[in-house]
Motif scaffolding. Structure first.
Motif, PDB file in Angstrom:
ATOM      1  N   LYS A 108       0.838  -1.212   0.000  1.00  0.00           N
ATOM      2  CA  LYS A 108       0.000   0.000   0.000  1.00  0.00           C
ATOM      3  C   LYS A 108       0.868   1.254   0.000  1.00  0.00           C
ATOM      4  O   LYS A 108       0.608   2.211  -0.742  1.00  0.00           O
ATOM      5  N   PHE A 109       1.919   1.253   0.819  1.00  0.00           N
ATOM      6  CA  PHE A 109       2.818   2.414   0.874  1.00  0.00           C
ATOM      7  C   PHE A 109       3.561   2.596  -0.445  1.00  0.00           C
ATOM      8  O   PHE A 109       3.627   3.706  -0.982  1.00  0.00           O
ATOM      9  N   MET A 110       4.121   1.532  -0.988  1.00  0.00           N
ATOM     10  CA  MET A 110       4.914   1.652  -2.219  1.00  0.00           C
ATOM     11  C   MET A 110       4.049   2.053  -3.406  1.00  0.00           C
ATOM     12  O   MET A 110       4.522   2.738  -4.319  1.00  0.00           O
ATOM     13  N   SER A 111       2.784   1.635  -3.407  1.00  0.00           N
ATOM     14  CA  SER A 111       1.905   1.869  -4.553  1.00  0.00           C
ATOM     15  C   SER A 111       1.295   3.263  -4.557  1.00  0.00           C
ATOM     16  O   SER A 111       0.785   3.709  -5.595  1.00  0.00           O
ATOM     17  N   ALA A 112       1.323   3.941  -3.417  1.00  0.00           N
ATOM     18  CA  ALA A 112       0.741   5.288  -3.344  1.00  0.00           C
ATOM     19  C   ALA A 112       1.574   6.254  -4.182  1.00  0.00           C
ATOM     20  O   ALA A 112       2.808   6.182  -4.216  1.00  0.00           O
ATOM     21  N   GLU A 113       0.896   7.149  -4.856  1.00  0.00           N
ATOM     22  CA  GLU A 113       1.592   8.103  -5.734  1.00  0.00           C
ATOM     23  C   GLU A 113       2.463   9.048  -4.893  1.00  0.00           C
ATOM     24  O   GLU A 113       2.014   9.617  -3.902  1.00  0.00           O
ATOM     25  N   LYS A 114       3.720   9.197  -5.304  1.00  0.00           N
ATOM     26  CA  LYS A 114       4.667  10.048  -4.573  1.00  0.00           C
ATOM     27  C   LYS A 114       5.508  10.849  -5.563  1.00  0.00           C
ATOM     28  O   LYS A 114       5.812  10.388  -6.662  1.00  0.00           O
ATOM     29  N   LYS A 115       5.896  12.036  -5.138  1.00  0.00           N
ATOM     30  CA  LYS A 115       6.811  12.837  -5.958  1.00  0.00           C
ATOM     31  C   LYS A 115       8.260  12.497  -5.650  1.00  0.00           C
ATOM     32  O   LYS A 115       9.147  12.741  -6.447  1.00  0.00           O
ATOM     33  N   GLU A 116       8.488  11.941  -4.469  1.00  0.00           N
ATOM     34  CA  GLU A 116       9.842  11.653  -4.027  1.00  0.00           C
ATOM     35  C   GLU A 116      10.072  10.143  -4.012  1.00  0.00           C
ATOM     36  O   GLU A 116       9.114   9.350  -3.975  1.00  0.00           O
ATOM     37  N   PRO A 117      11.333   9.695  -4.054  1.00  0.00           N
ATOM     38  CA  PRO A 117      11.602   8.260  -3.924  1.00  0.00           C
ATOM     39  C   PRO A 117      11.266   7.787  -2.522  1.00  0.00           C
ATOM     40  O   PRO A 117      11.174   8.571  -1.587  1.00  0.00           O
ATOM     41  N   PHE A 118      11.099   6.476  -2.364  1.00  0.00           N
ATOM     42  CA  PHE A 118      10.744   5.946  -1.051  1.00  0.00           C
ATOM     43  C   PHE A 118      11.820   5.007  -0.520  1.00  0.00           C
ATOM     44  O   PHE A 118      12.573   4.393  -1.270  1.00  0.00           O
ATOM     45  N   PHE A 119      11.865   4.936   0.816  1.00  0.00           N
ATOM     46  CA  PHE A 119      12.671   3.959   1.533  1.00  0.00           C
ATOM     47  C   PHE A 119      11.712   3.179   2.417  1.00  0.00           C
ATOM     48  O   PHE A 119      11.192   3.700   3.401  1.00  0.00           O
ATOM     49  N   ALA A 120      11.449   1.933   2.047  1.00  0.00           N
ATOM     50  CA  ALA A 120      10.541   1.072   2.805  1.00  0.00           C
ATOM     51  C   ALA A 120      11.352  -0.016   3.487  1.00  0.00           C
ATOM     52  O   ALA A 120      12.036  -0.792   2.816  1.00  0.00           O
ATOM     53  N   PHE A 121      11.277  -0.069   4.812  1.00  0.00           N
ATOM     54  CA  PHE A 121      12.003  -1.061   5.597  1.00  0.00           C
ATOM     55  C   PHE A 121      10.986  -2.055   6.128  1.00  0.00           C
ATOM     56  O   PHE A 121      10.250  -1.760   7.065  1.00  0.00           O
ATOM     57  N   LEU A 122      10.935  -3.224   5.499  1.00  0.00           N
ATOM     58  CA  LEU A 122       9.982  -4.266   5.884  1.00  0.00           C
ATOM     59  C   LEU A 122      10.721  -5.295   6.724  1.00  0.00           C
ATOM     60  O   LEU A 122      11.526  -6.082   6.229  1.00  0.00           O
ATOM     61  N   SER A 123      10.442  -5.279   8.019  1.00  0.00           N
ATOM     62  CA  SER A 123      11.160  -6.101   8.990  1.00  0.00           C
ATOM     63  C   SER A 123      10.223  -7.191   9.510  1.00  0.00           C
ATOM     64  O   SER A 123       9.532  -7.008  10.504  1.00  0.00           O
ATOM     65  N   TYR A 124      10.203  -8.308   8.819  1.00  0.00           N
ATOM     66  CA  TYR A 124       9.286  -9.387   9.196  1.00  0.00           C
ATOM     67  C   TYR A 124       9.605  -9.936  10.586  1.00  0.00           C
ATOM     68  O   TYR A 124      10.763 -10.101  10.957  1.00  0.00           O
ATOM     69  N   TYR A 125       8.556 -10.235  11.350  1.00  0.00           N
ATOM     70  CA  TYR A 125       8.743 -10.985  12.602  1.00  0.00           C
ATOM     71  C   TYR A 125       9.112 -12.435  12.290  1.00  0.00           C
ATOM     72  O   TYR A 125       9.862 -13.071  13.024  1.00  0.00           O
ATOM     73  N   THR A 126       8.540 -12.959  11.231  1.00  0.00           N
ATOM     74  CA  THR A 126       8.862 -14.314  10.818  1.00  0.00           C
ATOM     75  C   THR A 126      10.338 -14.399  10.432  1.00  0.00           C
ATOM     76  O   THR A 126      10.907 -13.393   9.976  1.00  0.00           O
ATOM     77  N   VAL A 127      11.073 -15.484  10.679  1.00  0.00           N
ATOM     78  CA  VAL A 127      10.616 -16.799  11.079  1.00  0.00           C
ATOM     79  C   VAL A 127      10.956 -17.083  12.550  1.00  0.00           C
ATOM     80  O   VAL A 127      11.243 -18.226  12.918  1.00  0.00           O
ATOM     81  N   HIS A 128      10.904 -16.041  13.358  1.00  0.00           N
ATOM     82  CA  HIS A 128      11.191 -16.153  14.790  1.00  0.00           C
ATOM     83  C   HIS A 128      10.089 -16.953  15.479  1.00  0.00           C
ATOM     84  O   HIS A 128       8.957 -17.010  15.014  1.00  0.00           O
ATOM     85  N   LEU A 129      10.461 -17.561  16.619  1.00  0.00           N
ATOM     86  CA  LEU A 129       9.454 -18.187  17.470  1.00  0.00           C
ATOM     87  C   LEU A 129       8.363 -17.177  17.814  1.00  0.00           C
ATOM     88  O   LEU A 129       8.639 -15.979  17.861  1.00  0.00           O
ATOM     89  N   PRO A 130       7.114 -17.613  18.051  1.00  0.00           N
ATOM     90  CA  PRO A 130       6.634 -18.994  18.123  1.00  0.00           C
ATOM     91  C   PRO A 130       6.440 -19.599  16.730  1.00  0.00           C
ATOM     92  O   PRO A 130       6.187 -18.882  15.759  1.00  0.00           O
ATOM     93  N   MET A 131       6.570 -20.920  16.629  1.00  0.00           N
ATOM     94  CA  MET A 131       6.383 -21.610  15.368  1.00  0.00           C
ATOM     95  C   MET A 131       4.894 -21.727  15.067  1.00  0.00           C
ATOM     96  O   MET A 131       4.181 -22.529  15.661  1.00  0.00           O
ATOM     97  N   GLN A 132       4.427 -20.877  14.152  1.00  0.00           N
ATOM     98  CA  GLN A 132       3.004 -20.852  13.806  1.00  0.00           C
ATOM     99  C   GLN A 132       2.860 -20.659  12.304  1.00  0.00           C
ATOM    100  O   GLN A 132       2.953 -19.531  11.802  1.00  0.00           O
ATOM    101  N   GLY A 133       2.665 -21.745  11.595  1.00  0.00           N
ATOM    102  CA  GLY A 133       2.423 -21.680  10.167  1.00  0.00           C
ATOM    103  C   GLY A 133       0.944 -21.802   9.854  1.00  0.00           C
ATOM    104  O   GLY A 133       0.143 -22.213  10.697  1.00  0.00           O
ATOM    105  N   LYS A 134       0.575 -21.455   8.628  1.00  0.00           N
ATOM    106  CA  LYS A 134      -0.812 -21.645   8.214  1.00  0.00           C
ATOM    107  C   LYS A 134      -1.116 -23.143   8.189  1.00  0.00           C
ATOM    108  O   LYS A 134      -0.309 -23.941   7.689  1.00  0.00           O
ATOM    109  N   PRO A 135      -2.269 -23.547   8.740  1.00  0.00           N
ATOM    110  CA  PRO A 135      -2.567 -24.981   8.897  1.00  0.00           C
ATOM    111  C   PRO A 135      -2.427 -25.792   7.615  1.00  0.00           C
ATOM    112  O   PRO A 135      -1.894 -26.906   7.636  1.00  0.00           O
ATOM    113  N   GLU A 136      -2.891 -25.260   6.490  1.00  0.00           N
ATOM    114  CA  GLU A 136      -2.828 -26.035   5.244  1.00  0.00           C
ATOM    115  C   GLU A 136      -1.381 -26.248   4.790  1.00  0.00           C
ATOM    116  O   GLU A 136      -1.029 -27.297   4.224  1.00  0.00           O
TER     117      GLU A 136
END
Length: 484
Positions: free
Chosen positions: A205-233
C-alpha cells in the motif's frame, strides 16, 4: 577525508550509470529493504535447502546479485539491527545483546562470567539510514519488528520513519502470527489474518501510493522467529512431505546441555518460510505492476543465523549444516546470512559476489545509492556500491564481532571474533581459549588450526585485541553468583 571518499564513491556510481545510458535524475532509486528474523543461510532453495520451498526468493536471487560471504554484525537480533540502522558496530553503540538481554532476569549461577550493562535503546543521537535518506528527500516507512528500545521515545517514528506499523519493544509477536496481534502499533485485522501477509499488505500500500519523491521502505518481518506458527494447510503439506523421507533416527546431537539440530524437518517452520516466500513474490509483483521494478533497489537479508540449538529438543526450528552451530554463536551458523541485491537498472542478473560484507556496510552502501551524505565512520572501511556492481575485489579488510554474553538456552558463550581473508579467529572469554579456522576450505569449522598456523594465530590475536581496545569494549568479568 570523509567528504572526499563520499564524493569519489558517488562520482564513480554516476559515471558507471551514465555509461549505461542513464540520466542523473535516475540516480536515486526507491529502496525496499527486507529484513527477515532468524532466517538461516541454508534455509532457501538457492542456498541448498531441499525441504523448504522458496521459488520467489530463488527468482529474486537469479535476477540480482547474491553474496556468498555476507554476515550479520551480531549473532543476536537487537545489536545486528542497530548496526544496520546506523552503520556502526554493536560494540561502538554499546548494544551487545538483545534488548533487554539475559542479564535483565537476574544473576545466573551456572554462568562463569557476568557482563556489564549495555544500552537498552538505540540512542536518538545516532543518525539512522531513515534519517539520512529523509534529509535527502526520501519518504520513509517501517513495518514489523523493531526491538531497539523499550519505550515509545525510541520507536521507529522517533528514528526517521514517517510511518511505523508494528515496530515497538517486542522481539516476538505479542499475540502470535494470527490476528488479533496485541500490538499497539498495528491494528488488528480480521480474526485469523496472518501477520506476514498483513505486513506485506501495508508495505505494498505504501509503495503503490503516488509520490513525488523516492521511497525507503524497511519491511522487517517478525517471521521466522518463534513462536512456530504456520498456516494450517501449509503445515499439513510439509507434514506429508516429511513422511516421504521416512527418517528413523532423531535429528539431534547433544553437546553438554545443548542439543544441535542437523536436519531441516519442522513442518511449522517450513510453512512459515513458504509464507515468507509467497509474500516476497507479492512484493515483486506489486513493484512490476506499479512500474517501480526497474528503479527500485531491493535488499533481502536476515538479522542473524538460524536458530539451530537449544536446551530442549521440541523448539529448535532449523538446521544450518554444513555450517556450525547457529543463532547466539560466532561460528558461521550464527552470523552468516543470505544477502541479495536486486536493482534491474544497475545490477546484472545472476551475479555472484564473494566479497565479505557485514551488517554495518548497509549504511554507506544505501546512502551512496540514495546520494545522501554519510555521517558514519564505517564508510571509510566499507566497499562502495560501485565496487560491488563492477565486481571489483576490494583489498582484504578485517571483519569483527563482539558478543560478551551467554545466549540463553541456545548454548552460546561470551566471545569475540575476527575474519581476515579466508581465516577466522574466535576468542572465548571463559578460559581465554582461541580457535582458528580456514573458512574457505573448512566452512563447517571442524579443524582448529591454531597450532598448525601459530604466526597467523598470533597476528589475528593482535588485530582482534587492538580492535577491542579501540572500541573500548567492557570485557565480561567473573560472576560473583557462579557455582560450579
Amino acid at each position: 577525508m570523509l567528504k572526499f571518499i563520499w564524493r569519489t564513491s558517488l562520482l564513480s556510481l554516476f559515471i558507471s550509470l551514465t555509461i549505461n545510458g542513464q540520466e542523473p535524475s535516475q540516480l536515486r532509486p526507491n529502496i525496499l529493504f527486507i529484513l527477515v528474523d532468524d532466517l538461516g543461510y541454508h534455509d532457501l532453495g538457492y542456498t541448498g535447502s531441499s525441504f523448504y520451498e522458496t521459488p520467489n526468493i530463488d527468482r529474486l536471487a537469479s535476477e540480482g546479485m547474491v553474496f556468498t560471504n555476507a554476515y550479520a554484525a551480531s549473532p543476536i537480533c537487537s545489536p545486528s539491527r542497530a548496526a544496520i540502522m546506523t552503520g556502526k558496530h554493536p560494540a561502538e553503540l554499546n548494544i551487545t545483546d538483545y534488548i533487554p538481554g539475559n542479564r535483565h532476569y537476574g544473576p545466573h549461577k551456572n554462568q562463569k562470567l557476568a557482563s556489564h550493562p549495555f544500552k537498552l535503546f538505540l540512542d536518538p543521537k545516532e543518525t539512522t539510514i531513515a534519517e539520512a535518506l529523509k534529509e535527502n528527500g526520501y519518504s520513509t516507512f517501517f513495518a514489523g519488528k523493531w526491538h531497539l528500545g523499550e519505550t515509545q521515545d525510541y520507536f521507529p517514528d522517533k528514528q526517521g520513519f514517517d510511518i511505523n506499523l508494528g515496530g515497538n519493544n517486542t522481539g516476538t509477536p505479542s499475540g502470535g502470527y494470527f490476528s488479533p496481534y496485541r500490538n499497539p502499533q498495528l491494528s488488528d485485522g480480521p480474526d485469523g489474518e496472518y501477520l506476514t501477509d498483513r505486513l506485506t499488505d501495508e508495505t505494498i500500500k505504501f509503495m503503490s501510493a503516488e509520490k513525488k519523491e523516492p521511497f525507503f521502505a524497511f519491511l522487517s518481518y517478525y517471521t521466522v522467529h518463534l513462536p512456530m506458527q504456520g498456516k494450517p494447510e501449509k503445515v499439513r503439506y510439509y507434514e506429508g512431505k516429511l513422511e516421504k523421507f521416512k527418517y528413523q533416527e532423531a535429528p539431534f546431537v547433544k553437546e553438554g546441555a545443548t542439543y544441535i539440530k542437523y536436519r531441516q524437518n519442522m513442518p511449522h517452520y517450513a510453512a512459515m518460510v513458504e509464507s515468507l516466500d509467497e509474500n516476497i513474490g507479492r512484493l515483486l509483483s506489486a513493484l512490476e505492476e506499479n512500474g517501480l521494478s526497474e528503479n527500485t533497489l531491493v535488499v533481502f537479508t536476515s538479522d542473524n543465523g538460524g536458530m539451530s540449538t537449544s536446551s530442549q529438543t521440541d523448539n529448535i526450528p532449523t538446521s544450518n549444516l554444513p555450517l556450525r552451530a547457529g543463532k547466539g554463536y560466532l561460528y558461521e551458523g550464527g552470523i552468516k546470512v543470505p544477502l541479495i541485491l536486486r536493482w534491474p537498472r544497475a545490477i546484472s542478473p545472476k551475479t555472484v559476489s564473494s566479497v565479505p560484507v557485514i551488517g554495518t556496510d548497509f549504511f554507506p552502501i544505501l546512502l551512496d545509492t540514495g546520494k545522501s551524505k554519510s555521517r558514519s565512520r564505517s564508510i571509510l572501511n566499507s566497499p562502495s556500491l560501485t565496487q560491488l556492481l563492477n565486481k571489483e575485489t576490494p583489498k582484504d579488510r578485517p571483519l569483527y564481532w563482539y558478543y560478551p554474553h551467554y545466549s540463553g538456552g541456545l548454548g552460546g558463550r561470551p566471545s569475540a571474533a575476527i575474519r581476515l581473508g579466508d581465516y577466522k579467529l574466535i576468542r572465548f572469554f571463559e578460559n581465554d581459549h582461541y580457535e582458528l579456522y580456514n573458512i574457505k576450505v573448512d566452512p563447517g569449522e571442524q579443524k582448529n588450526v591454531t597450532t598448525v598456523l601459530p604466526k597467523k594465530t598470533k597476528h589475528l590475536k593482535k588485530e582482534l585485541i587492538r580492535w577491542m581496545i579501540a572500541m573500548e569494549v567492557k570485557l565480561p568479568f567473573p560472576n560473583p553468583a557462579y557455582k560450579k
